[in-house]
Design an enzyme around this catalytic site. Structure first.
Site, mmCIF file in Angstrom:
data_model
loop_
_atom_site.group_PDB
_atom_site.id
_atom_site.type_symbol
_atom_site.label_atom_id
_atom_site.label_comp_id
_atom_site.label_asym_id
_atom_site.label_seq_id
_atom_site.Cartn_x
_atom_site.Cartn_y
_atom_site.Cartn_z
ATOM 1 N N HIS A 19 1.056 -1.725 0.144
ATOM 2 C CA HIS A 19 -0.469 0.065 0.183
ATOM 3 C C HIS A 19 0.924 1.465 -0.248
ATOM 4 O O HIS A 19 2.600 1.362 -0.305
ATOM 5 C CB HIS A 19 -1.056 0.144 0.981
ATOM 6 N N ALA A 20 0.250 2.405 0.238
ATOM 7 C CA ALA A 20 1.515 3.469 -0.428
ATOM 8 C C ALA A 20 2.493 3.703 1.047
ATOM 9 O O ALA A 20 3.096 4.528 0.467
ATOM 10 C CB ALA A 20 0.201 4.609 0.216
#
Length: 92
Positions: A19-20
């Site tokens: 994810h980020a």
């Protein structure tokens, strides 16, 4: 870009996948080196220095990804990425 080409397979053990935060850690790590790095997940490939491309791969926990680096410090960038994965994306 002159230099050698190296490939390394790494497994994502991070529970939420790439994810980020882990994607940003990958990008920041790659940007410290001169070599060009590509990230492959299955049949999809991304420029590992572009956070949007890395995140668009949607890599889940347990996936094995392949990094290919080409350039003067290709082996070093792959070593740094392996350390990043081993440390659960905690940047040093």
């Amino acid at each position: 870009m002159k230099g050698s080409t190296f490939t390394r397979r790494l497994t994502v053990h991070h529970r939420p996948g790439l994810h980020a935060r882990p994607s940003l850690a990958i990008v920041k790590t790659v940007q410290r080196f001169q070599s060009k790095v590509r990230l492959r997940n299955g049949h999809q490939e991304a420029n590992a220095s572009d956070i949007l491309q890395v995140m668009s791969l949607g890599v889940p926990e347990g996936a094995e990804v392949t990094f290919t680096a080409e350039g003067p410090d290709a082996e070093l960038v792959l070593d740094a990425l392996a350390k990043l994965f081993a440390n659960d994306f905690e940047m040093s």
